[in-house]
Design an enzyme around this catalytic site. Structure first.
Site, short mmCIF file in Angstrom:
data_model
loop_
_atom_site.label_atom_id
_atom_site.label_comp_id
_atom_site.label_asym_id
_atom_site.label_seq_id
_atom_site.Cartn_x
_atom_site.Cartn_y
_atom_site.Cartn_z
N VAL A 27 20.16 84.74 58.10
CA VAL A 27 21.15 83.87 58.80
C VAL A 27 20.67 83.78 60.20
CG1 VAL A 27 23.43 83.14 59.35
CG2 VAL A 27 23.15 84.49 57.24
N TYR A 118 30.19 86.91 80.09
CA TYR A 118 30.39 87.83 78.91
C TYR A 118 31.93 88.38 79.33
CZ TYR A 118 30.53 92.02 76.42
OH TYR A 118 30.62 93.31 75.44
N LYS A 122 34.48 87.34 75.65
CA LYS A 122 34.92 88.65 74.83
C LYS A 122 36.69 88.46 74.94
CE LYS A 122 31.90 90.88 72.67
NZ LYS A 122 31.78 91.29 71.35
#
Length: 200
Positions: A27, A118, A122
């Site tokens: 993938v 980041y 998250k």
């Protein structure tokens, strides 16, 4: 176990001893809607789906481009969203378990200075986990996330050579927490952001 990976040959070598218990699928991008849909459509009946793909980047905000932010969002947030969506479709009528991987910086964003893109990506994974957990609880689909601090990996040791690596959670320890949340033995825990901080 069915693994969607970018480099299938490397993964097949890594899990060669597992025989057909581990099946590797190529993938190219878990942020690609059609690729994720095709992967899940080819699976047998699904009990658990664990979403640990993602990326990490550090930079002060003045050095962070919109492209940098979008890369973090695609790698961390979009991939988790798409995998959650397809997992829910696959689990309809049977129940199951979904486990995402958030981050200490996502739930304690004040610690995310120098890593804003980041941390934002998250934090979105944490919000996705909690909202989805409520949405699908009545269908017997438990959704949780583990929330690691800095994990003890070779890459992290190279990035922070002066840190006390003994305080970081080990990969096997984090995996054990994920395995419980994904198992039938998890009969009651849902909508949880489970800290796996070690001593960090």
């Amino acid at each position: 176990v069915h693994l969607p990976v970018r480099t299938p040959d490397k993964a097949r070598t890594l899990y060669a001893g597992a025989g057909d218990r581990v099946r590797v699928a190529a993938v190219s991008d878990l942020g690609d809607e059609s690729a994720v849909g095709s992967f899940y459509a080819g699976l047998p009946p699904l009990w658990a789906s664990i979403h640990c793909a993602g990326g990490f980047a550090m930079s002060r905000i003045e050095d962070t481009t919109l492209s940098d932010l979008r890369k973090m969002l695609d790698g961390n947030t979009v991939s988790a969203f798409l995998c959650c969506r397809e997992a829910v479709k696959a689990m309809k009528g049977r129940g199951g378990r979904i486990v995402n991987v958030a981050s200490q910086l996502g739930v304690e964003p004040r610690r995310g200075g120098g890593m804003v893109a980041y941390s934002v990506s998250k934090a979105a994974v944490a919000a996705l986990t909690l909202a989805l957990a409520e949405e699908v609880a009545s269908e017997g689909i438990w959704v949780n996330a583990v929330v690691p601090s800095t994990m003890d990996t070779e890459a992290n040791r190279r990035a922070w050579p002066d840190f006390d690596h003994s305080k970081w959670p080990k990969l096997g320890e984090v995996a054990a927490a994920i395995a419980f949340l994904a198992s039938p033995q998890n009969a009651v825990t849902r909508a949880a952001l489970v800290p796996v901080y070690g001593y960090a």
